[in-house]
Design a protein around this motif. Structure first.
Motif, PDB file in Angstrom:
ATOM      1  N   LEU A   8       8.261  -4.089   0.706  1.00 23.37           N
ATOM      2  CA  LEU A   8       9.420  -4.605   1.816  1.00 23.37           C
ATOM      3  C   LEU A   8       8.791  -5.355   2.591  1.00 23.37           C
ATOM      4  N   GLY A   9       7.120  -6.028   2.592  1.00 24.45           N
ATOM      5  CA  GLY A   9       7.067  -6.280   3.468  1.00 24.45           C
ATOM      6  C   GLY A   9       5.717  -5.586   4.527  1.00 24.45           C
ATOM      7  N   ILE A  10       5.922  -3.854   3.840  1.00 31.34           N
ATOM      8  CA  ILE A  10       4.728  -3.310   4.681  1.00 31.34           C
ATOM      9  C   ILE A  10       4.216  -2.907   3.756  1.00 31.34           C
ATOM     10  N   ASN A  11       2.942  -2.307   4.837  1.00 27.63           N
ATOM     11  CA  ASN A  11       1.222  -1.878   3.629  1.00 27.63           C
ATOM     12  C   ASN A  11       1.611  -0.138   3.168  1.00 27.63           C
ATOM     13  N   VAL A  12       1.789  -0.079   2.042  1.00 26.03           N
ATOM     14  CA  VAL A  12       1.780   1.534   1.328  1.00 26.03           C
ATOM     15  C   VAL A  12       0.590   2.105   0.856  1.00 26.03           C
ATOM     16  N   TYR A  13       0.500   3.076   0.682  1.00 20.94           N
ATOM     17  CA  TYR A  13      -0.884   3.427  -0.107  1.00 20.94           C
ATOM     18  C   TYR A  13      -0.234   5.557  -1.141  1.00 20.94           C
ATOM     19  N   PRO A  14       0.114   4.431  -2.295  1.00 20.81           N
ATOM     20  CA  PRO A  14       0.866   5.234  -2.696  1.00 20.81           C
ATOM     21  C   PRO A  14      -0.395   6.257  -3.716  1.00 20.81           C
ATOM     22  N   SER A  31      -6.357   1.925   6.419  1.00 19.85           N
ATOM     23  CA  SER A  31      -6.952   2.013   4.787  1.00 19.85           C
ATOM     24  C   SER A  31      -6.689   3.655   5.140  1.00 19.85           C
ATOM     25  N   THR A  32      -6.566   4.857   5.790  1.00 23.99           N
ATOM     26  CA  THR A  32      -5.490   6.166   5.367  1.00 23.99           C
ATOM     27  C   THR A  32      -4.064   5.809   5.880  1.00 23.99           C
ATOM     28  N   GLY A  33      -3.297   4.944   5.966  1.00 24.47           N
ATOM     29  CA  GLY A  33      -2.515   4.382   6.041  1.00 24.47           C
ATOM     30  C   GLY A  33      -1.629   5.179   7.599  1.00 24.47           C
ATOM     31  N   THR A  34      -2.361   5.248   8.796  1.00 28.53           N
ATOM     32  CA  THR A  34      -2.784   6.117   9.621  1.00 28.53           C
ATOM     33  C   THR A  34      -2.649   4.897  10.502  1.00 28.53           C
ATOM     34  N   PRO A  35      -1.220   4.555  11.408  1.00 27.27           N
ATOM     35  CA  PRO A  35      -1.110   3.740  12.299  1.00 27.27           C
ATOM     36  C   PRO A  35      -2.178   3.416  13.023  1.00 27.27           C
ATOM     37  N   HIS A  79      10.227   7.713  14.218  1.00 30.10           N
ATOM     38  CA  HIS A  79       9.629   7.838  13.552  1.00 30.10           C
ATOM     39  C   HIS A  79       9.674  10.009  14.471  1.00 30.10           C
ATOM     40  N   LEU A  80      10.024  10.147  16.037  1.00 29.62           N
ATOM     41  CA  LEU A  80      10.312  11.181  15.958  1.00 29.62           C
ATOM     42  C   LEU A  80      11.770  11.306  16.174  1.00 29.62           C
ATOM     43  N   ARG A  81      12.849  10.525  15.274  1.00 28.60           N
ATOM     44  CA  ARG A  81      13.759  11.477  14.809  1.00 28.60           C
ATOM     45  C   ARG A  81      14.197  10.493  13.226  1.00 28.60           C
ATOM     46  N   PRO A  82      13.762  11.322  12.241  1.00 31.18           N
ATOM     47  CA  PRO A  82      13.950  10.826  11.077  1.00 31.18           C
ATOM     48  C   PRO A  82      15.240  10.590  10.824  1.00 31.18           C
ATOM     49  N   GLY A  83      15.755   9.095  10.375  1.00 40.44           N
ATOM     50  CA  GLY A  83      17.497   9.086   9.795  1.00 40.44           C
ATOM     51  C   GLY A  83      17.764   9.043  11.463  1.00 40.44           C
ATOM     52  N   HIS A  84      17.691   9.216  12.146  1.00 40.97           N
ATOM     53  CA  HIS A  84      18.810   8.698  12.963  1.00 40.97           C
ATOM     54  C   HIS A  84      18.493   7.597  13.636  1.00 40.97           C
ATOM     55  N   ASP A 114      -7.595  -9.223  30.015  1.00 41.13           N
ATOM     56  CA  ASP A 114      -6.589  -8.573  28.398  1.00 41.13           C
ATOM     57  C   ASP A 114      -5.196  -8.611  28.970  1.00 41.13           C
ATOM     58  N   ASP A 115      -4.717  -9.851  28.962  1.00 48.96           N
ATOM     59  CA  ASP A 115      -3.617 -10.388  28.959  1.00 48.96           C
ATOM     60  C   ASP A 115      -3.163 -11.309  27.356  1.00 48.96           C
ATOM     61  N   GLY A 116      -2.934  -9.572  26.868  1.00 52.91           N
ATOM     62  CA  GLY A 116      -3.234  -9.556  25.398  1.00 52.91           C
ATOM     63  C   GLY A 116      -1.853  -8.964  24.760  1.00 52.91           C
ATOM     64  N   MET A 117      -1.676  -8.741  23.570  1.00 50.74           N
ATOM     65  CA  MET A 117      -1.020  -7.312  23.308  1.00 50.74           C
ATOM     66  C   MET A 117      -0.917  -6.843  22.105  1.00 50.74           C
ATOM     67  N   VAL A 118      -0.237  -5.024  21.800  1.00 47.15           N
ATOM     68  CA  VAL A 118      -0.831  -4.624  21.226  1.00 47.15           C
ATOM     69  C   VAL A 118       0.292  -4.056  19.413  1.00 47.15           C
ATOM     70  N   PHE A 119      -0.405  -3.930  18.957  1.00 43.92           N
ATOM     71  CA  PHE A 119       0.812  -3.949  17.529  1.00 43.92           C
ATOM     72  C   PHE A 119      -0.307  -3.163  16.908  1.00 43.92           C
ATOM     73  N   PHE A 120       0.893  -2.509  15.988  1.00 44.86           N
ATOM     74  CA  PHE A 120       0.080  -1.338  15.332  1.00 44.86           C
ATOM     75  C   PHE A 120       0.442  -1.300  13.931  1.00 44.86           C
ATOM     76  N   SER A 121      -0.409  -1.256  12.997  1.00 45.67           N
ATOM     77  CA  SER A 121      -1.199  -1.515  12.364  1.00 45.67           C
ATOM     78  C   SER A 121      -1.221  -0.026  11.235  1.00 45.67           C
ATOM     79  N   SER A 122      -1.420  -0.624   9.220  1.00 45.66           N
ATOM     80  CA  SER A 122      -1.487   0.963   9.039  1.00 45.66           C
ATOM     81  C   SER A 122      -2.593   1.142   8.570  1.00 45.66           C
TER      82      SER A 122
END
Length: 410
Positions: free
Chosen positions: A317-323, A111-115, A7-12, A101-109
Protein backbone atom coordinates in the motif's frame (compact mmCIF):
# COMPACT_ATOMS: atom_id res chain seq x y z
CA UNK A 1 -2.67 14.78 14.32
CA UNK A 2 -4.97 12.16 12.82
CA UNK A 3 -1.98 9.96 12.02
CA UNK A 4 -0.43 10.35 15.47
CA UNK A 5 -3.68 9.61 17.28
CA UNK A 6 -4.19 6.51 15.12
CA UNK A 7 -0.97 5.11 16.62
CA UNK A 8 -2.09 6.00 20.13
CA UNK A 9 -5.63 4.65 19.68
CA UNK A 10 -5.46 1.76 17.19
CA UNK A 11 -8.69 1.36 15.29
CA UNK A 12 -10.14 4.67 16.54
CA UNK A 13 -11.55 6.81 13.71
CA UNK A 14 -13.23 9.54 15.76
CA UNK A 15 -10.71 12.28 15.00
CA UNK A 16 -10.59 11.60 11.28
CA UNK A 17 -14.38 11.49 11.06
CA UNK A 18 -14.70 14.72 13.01
CA UNK A 19 -12.19 16.58 10.84
CA UNK A 20 -13.71 15.38 7.58
CA UNK A 21 -17.22 16.26 8.74
CA UNK A 22 -16.20 19.80 9.68
CA UNK A 23 -14.29 20.35 6.45
CA UNK A 24 -17.09 18.92 4.31
CA UNK A 25 -19.53 21.35 5.94
CA UNK A 26 -17.03 24.26 5.69
CA UNK A 27 -17.14 24.62 9.46
CA UNK A 28 -13.68 26.11 9.91
CA UNK A 29 -14.84 28.09 12.93
CA UNK A 30 -15.98 24.88 14.62
CA UNK A 31 -12.55 23.36 14.10
CA UNK A 32 -10.81 26.46 15.47
CA UNK A 33 -12.87 26.22 18.67
CA UNK A 34 -12.34 22.48 19.03
CA UNK A 35 -10.93 21.60 22.50
CA UNK A 36 -8.03 19.17 22.29
CA UNK A 37 -7.95 17.82 25.84
CA UNK A 38 -10.45 16.13 28.09
CA UNK A 39 -11.14 19.15 30.33
CA UNK A 40 -13.96 20.73 28.32
CA UNK A 41 -17.35 19.61 29.52
CA UNK A 42 -19.44 21.81 27.23
CA UNK A 43 -19.14 23.72 23.99
CA UNK A 44 -17.82 22.10 20.79
CA UNK A 45 -17.17 18.39 20.79
CA UNK A 46 -13.79 17.75 22.41
CA UNK A 47 -11.12 15.31 21.27
CA UNK A 48 -10.67 14.27 24.91
CA UNK A 49 -6.92 13.72 24.66
CA UNK A 50 -5.48 12.62 27.98
CA UNK A 51 -2.25 14.16 29.26
CA UNK A 52 0.06 11.58 27.64
CA UNK A 53 -1.77 11.70 24.29
CA UNK A 54 -1.61 15.49 24.30
CA UNK A 55 2.11 15.40 25.09
CA UNK A 56 2.80 12.89 22.32
CA UNK A 57 0.83 14.75 19.65
CA UNK A 58 2.27 18.12 20.70
CA UNK A 59 5.77 16.68 20.34
CA UNK A 60 5.05 15.36 16.86
CA UNK A 61 3.51 18.66 15.71
CA UNK A 62 6.39 20.65 17.21
CA UNK A 63 9.03 18.52 15.51
CA UNK A 64 7.28 18.41 12.13
CA UNK A 65 6.85 22.18 11.86
CA UNK A 66 10.07 23.23 13.60
CA UNK A 67 8.48 24.86 16.64
CA UNK A 68 11.07 23.13 18.84
CA UNK A 69 13.83 25.02 17.00
CA UNK A 70 12.25 28.31 18.07
CA UNK A 71 11.65 27.28 21.68
CA UNK A 72 7.92 27.92 21.42
CA UNK A 73 6.77 24.30 21.52
CA UNK A 74 5.65 24.56 25.17
CA UNK A 75 2.84 26.87 24.05
CA UNK A 76 1.17 23.84 22.46
CA UNK A 77 0.50 22.51 25.95
CA UNK A 78 -0.65 25.87 27.25
CA UNK A 79 -3.11 26.59 24.43
CA UNK A 80 -5.41 23.65 23.98
CA UNK A 81 -7.78 24.52 21.18
CA UNK A 82 -7.18 23.48 17.60
CA UNK A 83 -7.25 27.05 16.27
CA UNK A 84 -4.60 28.09 18.81
CA UNK A 85 -2.28 25.39 17.48
CA UNK A 86 -2.88 26.54 13.90
CA UNK A 87 -2.02 30.13 14.88
CA UNK A 88 1.13 28.97 16.67
CA UNK A 89 2.25 26.92 13.66
CA UNK A 90 1.69 29.89 11.31
CA UNK A 91 3.65 32.15 13.67
CA UNK A 92 6.49 29.63 13.80
CA UNK A 93 6.61 29.17 10.04
CA UNK A 94 6.81 32.94 9.54
CA UNK A 95 9.76 33.13 11.95
CA UNK A 96 11.58 30.28 10.17
CA UNK A 97 10.96 31.53 6.62
CA UNK A 98 14.21 32.17 4.75
CA UNK A 99 16.44 30.79 7.51
CA UNK A 100 18.65 27.70 7.45
CA UNK A 101 15.99 25.98 9.58
CA UNK A 102 13.18 26.66 7.10
CA UNK A 103 12.33 23.01 6.63
CA UNK A 104 9.78 20.32 7.36
CA UNK A 105 10.18 17.00 9.14
CA UNK A 106 8.69 13.80 7.71
CA UNK A 107 8.78 10.36 9.28
CA UNK A 108 10.15 7.30 7.55
CA UNK A 109 10.50 3.66 8.54
CA UNK A 110 14.18 2.93 8.91
CA UNK A 111 15.92 -0.40 8.48
CA UNK A 112 14.46 -1.62 11.78
CA UNK A 113 10.94 -0.51 10.91
CA UNK A 114 11.08 2.22 13.59
CA UNK A 115 9.86 5.63 12.33
CA UNK A 116 12.68 8.14 12.09
CA UNK A 117 12.50 11.91 11.45
CA UNK A 118 13.90 13.26 8.19
CA UNK A 119 14.25 17.02 7.74
CA UNK A 120 14.00 18.59 4.28
CA UNK A 121 14.74 22.23 3.49
CA UNK A 122 11.75 23.83 1.83
CA UNK A 123 13.90 25.38 -0.92
CA UNK A 124 14.79 21.87 -2.13
CA UNK A 125 11.14 20.78 -2.14
CA UNK A 126 9.98 23.97 -3.86
CA UNK A 127 12.62 23.50 -6.56
CA UNK A 128 11.37 19.94 -7.11
CA UNK A 129 7.71 20.87 -7.58
CA UNK A 130 8.61 23.91 -9.71
CA UNK A 131 10.59 21.66 -12.05
CA UNK A 132 7.69 19.21 -12.27
CA UNK A 133 5.20 21.97 -13.02
CA UNK A 134 7.52 23.26 -15.74
CA UNK A 135 7.91 19.80 -17.26
CA UNK A 136 4.33 18.53 -16.99
CA UNK A 137 2.45 21.80 -17.20
CA UNK A 138 0.65 23.58 -14.37
CA UNK A 139 -2.40 21.71 -13.11
CA UNK A 140 -5.90 23.06 -13.49
CA UNK A 141 -6.88 21.23 -10.31
CA UNK A 142 -5.18 18.75 -7.98
CA UNK A 143 -7.12 15.59 -7.13
CA UNK A 144 -5.52 13.88 -4.15
CA UNK A 145 -5.77 10.20 -3.19
CA UNK A 146 -2.82 10.32 -0.76
CA UNK A 147 -2.24 11.69 2.77
CA UNK A 148 -0.64 15.13 2.74
CA UNK A 149 1.55 14.58 5.83
CA UNK A 150 3.73 12.09 3.92
CA UNK A 151 6.41 13.71 1.77
CA UNK A 152 4.91 12.61 -1.59
CA UNK A 153 1.51 14.01 -0.68
CA UNK A 154 3.04 17.16 0.82
CA UNK A 155 5.07 18.02 -2.27
CA UNK A 156 2.20 17.50 -4.71
CA UNK A 157 -0.92 18.47 -2.75
CA UNK A 158 0.43 21.21 -0.45
CA UNK A 159 3.44 22.73 -2.20
CA UNK A 160 2.00 21.90 -5.61
CA UNK A 161 -1.19 23.77 -4.83
CA UNK A 162 0.71 26.69 -3.28
CA UNK A 163 2.97 27.06 -6.34
CA UNK A 164 0.26 26.50 -8.96
CA UNK A 165 -2.52 28.50 -7.24
CA UNK A 166 -0.84 31.25 -5.21
CA UNK A 167 -3.05 33.30 -2.93
CA UNK A 168 -3.91 36.79 -4.16
CA UNK A 169 -3.90 39.90 -1.94
CA UNK A 170 -7.62 40.37 -2.48
CA UNK A 171 -8.61 36.84 -1.41
CA UNK A 172 -9.69 35.92 2.11
CA UNK A 173 -8.32 32.40 1.81
CA UNK A 174 -5.64 30.43 0.02
CA UNK A 175 -5.85 30.51 -3.75
CA UNK A 176 -6.00 26.71 -3.86
CA UNK A 177 -9.27 26.44 -1.90
CA UNK A 178 -11.38 25.31 -4.84
CA UNK A 179 -8.64 23.71 -6.97
CA UNK A 180 -7.42 21.02 -4.55
CA UNK A 181 -9.83 18.16 -3.91
CA UNK A 182 -9.32 15.37 -1.36
CA UNK A 183 -10.89 12.25 -2.87
CA UNK A 184 -9.57 9.69 -0.37
CA UNK A 185 -13.08 8.93 0.84
CA UNK A 186 -14.39 8.13 -2.62
CA UNK A 187 -14.23 4.90 -4.57
CA UNK A 188 -11.88 4.36 -7.53
CA UNK A 189 -14.92 4.21 -9.81
CA UNK A 190 -15.94 7.71 -8.68
CA UNK A 191 -12.65 9.17 -9.89
CA UNK A 192 -13.48 8.69 -13.57
CA UNK A 193 -16.63 10.81 -13.18
CA UNK A 194 -14.75 13.77 -11.69
CA UNK A 195 -11.60 14.09 -13.78
CA UNK A 196 -11.39 17.14 -16.03
CA UNK A 197 -8.82 18.09 -18.66
CA UNK A 198 -5.72 19.61 -17.07
CA UNK A 199 -6.16 17.93 -13.68
CA UNK A 200 -3.31 16.32 -11.77
CA UNK A 201 -4.35 13.06 -10.10
CA UNK A 202 -2.01 12.20 -7.22
CA UNK A 203 -2.30 8.55 -6.19
CA UNK A 204 -0.33 5.45 -5.20
CA UNK A 205 0.04 2.09 -7.00
CA UNK A 206 -2.58 0.36 -4.84
CA UNK A 207 -5.20 2.90 -5.87
CA UNK A 208 -4.19 2.80 -9.56
CA UNK A 209 -4.42 -1.00 -9.53
CA UNK A 210 -8.09 -0.69 -8.55
CA UNK A 211 -8.91 2.32 -10.71
CA UNK A 212 -7.12 1.50 -13.98
CA UNK A 213 -9.60 -1.14 -15.24
CA UNK A 214 -12.42 1.41 -14.81
CA UNK A 215 -10.77 4.14 -16.88
CA UNK A 216 -11.94 4.65 -20.45
CA UNK A 217 -11.86 7.64 -22.82
CA UNK A 218 -10.54 9.92 -20.08
CA UNK A 219 -9.90 13.66 -20.50
CA UNK A 220 -6.29 14.71 -21.06
CA UNK A 221 -5.28 14.88 -17.42
CA UNK A 222 -2.01 13.91 -15.68
CA UNK A 223 -1.92 10.70 -13.62
CA UNK A 224 0.95 10.56 -11.12
CA UNK A 225 2.09 7.56 -9.08
CA UNK A 226 4.77 7.10 -6.45
CA UNK A 227 5.71 5.32 -3.18
CA UNK A 228 6.21 1.90 -4.86
CA UNK A 229 6.76 0.37 -8.31
CA UNK A 230 3.69 0.51 -10.56
CA UNK A 231 2.83 -2.72 -12.37
CA UNK A 232 3.54 -2.34 -16.09
CA UNK A 233 0.11 -3.64 -17.10
CA UNK A 234 -1.54 -1.06 -14.82
CA UNK A 235 0.63 1.67 -16.32
CA UNK A 236 -0.41 0.55 -19.82
CA UNK A 237 -4.10 0.72 -18.86
CA UNK A 238 -3.68 4.24 -17.52
CA UNK A 239 -1.94 5.45 -20.68
CA UNK A 240 -4.46 3.69 -22.94
CA UNK A 241 -7.32 5.54 -21.21
CA UNK A 242 -6.06 8.89 -22.48
CA UNK A 243 -4.43 10.00 -19.24
CA UNK A 244 -0.79 11.13 -19.37
CA UNK A 245 0.93 9.00 -16.75
CA UNK A 246 4.11 9.73 -14.79
CA UNK A 247 5.96 7.80 -12.09
CA UNK A 248 8.07 9.48 -9.41
CA UNK A 249 11.00 7.59 -7.90
CA UNK A 250 12.08 8.67 -4.43
CA UNK A 251 11.56 8.16 -0.72
CA UNK A 252 11.01 10.05 2.50
CA UNK A 253 14.78 10.30 2.93
CA UNK A 254 15.44 11.74 -0.55
CA UNK A 255 12.20 13.34 -1.81
CA UNK A 256 11.93 12.95 -5.59
CA UNK A 257 14.97 11.58 -7.42
CA UNK A 258 13.67 10.36 -10.78
CA UNK A 259 10.79 10.86 -13.20
CA UNK A 260 9.52 8.78 -16.12
CA UNK A 261 6.43 8.58 -18.25
CA UNK A 262 4.54 5.40 -17.53
CA UNK A 263 5.33 4.07 -21.01
CA UNK A 264 9.10 4.52 -20.52
CA UNK A 265 11.39 1.82 -19.07
CA UNK A 266 13.81 4.09 -17.17
CA UNK A 267 13.82 7.14 -14.94
CA UNK A 268 15.68 10.36 -15.68
CA UNK A 269 17.26 12.18 -12.76
CA UNK A 270 15.32 15.22 -11.62
CA UNK A 271 16.92 18.65 -11.75
CA UNK A 272 19.44 19.13 -8.96
CA UNK A 273 20.58 15.49 -8.83
CA UNK A 274 23.64 13.88 -10.44
CA UNK A 275 24.99 10.36 -10.71
CA UNK A 276 27.90 9.69 -8.34
CA UNK A 277 30.92 7.51 -8.96
CA UNK A 278 29.35 4.56 -7.15
CA UNK A 279 26.78 2.46 -9.02
CA UNK A 280 24.13 3.04 -6.37
CA UNK A 281 24.89 6.65 -5.48
CA UNK A 282 23.19 9.90 -6.47
CA UNK A 283 24.16 13.33 -5.14
CA UNK A 284 23.17 16.98 -5.30
CA UNK A 285 25.34 19.66 -6.85
CA UNK A 286 26.54 20.72 -3.38
CA UNK A 287 27.78 17.18 -2.68
CA UNK A 288 24.94 15.88 -0.49
CA UNK A 289 24.51 12.16 -1.21
CA UNK A 290 20.99 10.70 -1.45
CA UNK A 291 20.12 8.03 1.10
CA UNK A 292 18.84 5.47 -1.41
CA UNK A 293 17.74 1.96 -0.50
CA UNK A 294 17.85 0.38 -3.98
CA UNK A 295 20.43 -0.96 -6.37
CA UNK A 296 20.44 0.70 -9.82
CA UNK A 297 20.99 -0.31 -13.43
CA UNK A 298 22.21 2.69 -15.46
CA UNK A 299 21.49 3.16 -19.16
CA UNK A 300 24.00 4.70 -21.53
CA UNK A 301 22.02 7.94 -21.69
CA UNK A 302 22.22 8.44 -17.92
CA UNK A 303 18.78 7.08 -17.08
CA UNK A 304 18.37 4.44 -14.38
CA UNK A 305 16.18 1.55 -13.30
CA UNK A 306 15.84 0.36 -9.68
CA UNK A 307 17.04 -3.24 -9.32
CA UNK A 308 15.97 -4.48 -5.89
CA UNK A 309 16.31 -3.10 -2.39
CA UNK A 310 19.42 -3.18 -0.25
CA UNK A 311 17.48 -3.80 2.96
CA UNK A 312 14.69 -6.28 3.72
CA UNK A 313 11.79 -3.88 3.22
CA UNK A 314 8.97 -4.48 0.78
CA UNK A 315 6.17 -2.15 -0.26
CA UNK A 316 2.57 -2.69 0.80
CA UNK A 317 0.00 0.00 0.00
CA UNK A 318 2.88 2.35 -0.77
CA UNK A 319 4.44 1.86 2.68
CA UNK A 320 7.72 0.15 3.61
CA UNK A 321 7.11 -2.93 5.75
CA UNK A 322 9.59 -5.43 7.16
CA UNK A 323 8.29 -9.03 7.01
CA UNK A 324 11.03 -10.40 9.28
CA UNK A 325 10.11 -7.90 12.01
CA UNK A 326 6.43 -8.83 11.71
CA UNK A 327 7.26 -12.55 11.91
CA UNK A 328 9.26 -11.95 15.09
CA UNK A 329 6.30 -10.09 16.57
CA UNK A 330 3.98 -13.00 15.73
CA UNK A 331 6.35 -15.35 17.56
CA UNK A 332 5.73 -13.40 20.77
CA UNK A 333 2.09 -14.56 20.73
CA UNK A 334 1.63 -17.30 23.36
CA UNK A 335 0.06 -19.72 20.85
CA UNK A 336 2.71 -19.28 18.12
CA UNK A 337 5.96 -21.25 17.98
CA UNK A 338 7.36 -20.11 14.61
CA UNK A 339 6.18 -17.69 11.94
CA UNK A 340 7.11 -16.55 8.44
CA UNK A 341 5.71 -13.51 6.62
CA UNK A 342 5.80 -12.83 2.88
CA UNK A 343 4.15 -10.67 0.27
CA UNK A 344 1.29 -12.45 -1.47
CA UNK A 345 1.88 -13.67 -5.00
CA UNK A 346 0.17 -11.57 -7.73
CA UNK A 347 -2.60 -14.17 -8.12
CA UNK A 348 -3.22 -14.12 -4.34
CA UNK A 349 -3.42 -10.39 -3.76
CA UNK A 350 -1.18 -7.45 -2.86
CA UNK A 351 -0.99 -7.71 0.94
CA UNK A 352 1.04 -9.78 3.41
CA UNK A 353 0.45 -13.42 4.27
CA UNK A 354 1.75 -15.39 7.26
CA UNK A 355 2.61 -19.04 7.84
CA UNK A 356 2.32 -20.01 11.51
CA UNK A 357 3.50 -23.06 13.42
CA UNK A 358 1.21 -23.28 16.47
CA UNK A 359 2.56 -24.27 19.88
CA UNK A 360 0.04 -27.15 19.99
CA UNK A 361 -1.35 -29.41 17.27
CA UNK A 362 -4.66 -28.00 16.07
CA UNK A 363 -7.65 -29.44 14.27
CA UNK A 364 -8.90 -27.43 11.22
CA UNK A 365 -11.54 -25.53 13.24
CA UNK A 366 -9.10 -24.58 15.98
CA UNK A 367 -6.58 -23.49 13.34
CA UNK A 368 -9.21 -21.20 11.78
CA UNK A 369 -9.99 -19.73 15.18
CA UNK A 370 -6.30 -19.07 15.83
CA UNK A 371 -5.99 -17.34 12.45
CA UNK A 372 -8.94 -15.09 13.31
CA UNK A 373 -7.42 -14.33 16.72
CA UNK A 374 -4.05 -13.47 15.17
CA UNK A 375 -5.66 -11.15 12.63
CA UNK A 376 -7.39 -9.25 15.45
CA UNK A 377 -4.21 -9.31 17.58
CA UNK A 378 -2.14 -7.84 14.73
CA UNK A 379 -4.71 -5.09 14.16
CA UNK A 380 -4.11 -3.92 17.73
CA UNK A 381 -0.33 -3.81 17.35
CA UNK A 382 0.43 -2.98 13.72
CA UNK A 383 -0.46 -0.45 11.06
CA UNK A 384 -2.90 -1.73 8.40
CA UNK A 385 -0.18 -2.24 5.77
CA UNK A 386 1.80 -4.40 8.22
CA UNK A 387 -1.05 -6.77 9.07
CA UNK A 388 -1.10 -10.15 7.30
CA UNK A 389 -4.41 -10.78 5.57
CA UNK A 390 -4.02 -14.56 5.40
CA UNK A 391 -2.79 -17.05 8.01
CA UNK A 392 -1.76 -20.58 7.03
CA UNK A 393 -1.09 -23.16 9.77
CA UNK A 394 1.30 -26.10 9.60
CA UNK A 395 3.63 -28.27 11.68
CA UNK A 396 6.78 -26.65 10.25
CA UNK A 397 7.72 -23.57 8.21
CA UNK A 398 7.85 -24.26 4.43
CA UNK A 399 11.37 -25.12 3.25
CA UNK A 400 12.99 -26.60 0.15
CA UNK A 401 14.84 -29.90 0.13
CA UNK A 402 18.02 -27.87 0.72
CA UNK A 403 16.52 -26.35 3.85
CA UNK A 404 15.97 -22.85 2.41
CA UNK A 405 12.82 -20.87 3.19
CA UNK A 406 10.24 -21.17 0.43
CA UNK A 407 6.90 -19.71 -0.55
CA UNK A 408 3.54 -21.36 0.12
CA UNK A 409 0.14 -21.27 -1.52
CA UNK A 410 -2.73 -19.69 0.37
Amino acid sequence: MIDELAHLRPGHRGLADLFHDCLAKDQGAALDALPLDDRAADGPRALALDSMELLSIAGAVSQRFGLDLLGIDDYLLARRRFGDWIDLIIHGREKLAGTVDDGMVFFSSGSTGTPKPVRHHLDDLRAEIDGLIQGMGAPRRILSLVPSHHIYGFIFTILGAARAFPATPSSDHDGDALQRLDLRRQTPAALARQVQAGDWIIAHPGFWRLAAPRLAAMPQAVAISSTAPLDRDVAAQIMASGLIGYEIYGSTETAGLGLRRMDEPSFRLMDGWQRSAGEDEIHRADGRVADVQDHFIWDEDGRFRPDGRRDEAIQVLGINVYPAEIARLLETHPKVSKAAVRLMRPDEGDRLKAFVVPVDDLDPRSAQNLGDDLMHWCAQKLAPAQCPRSFTMGPALPRTGMGKAMDWVI
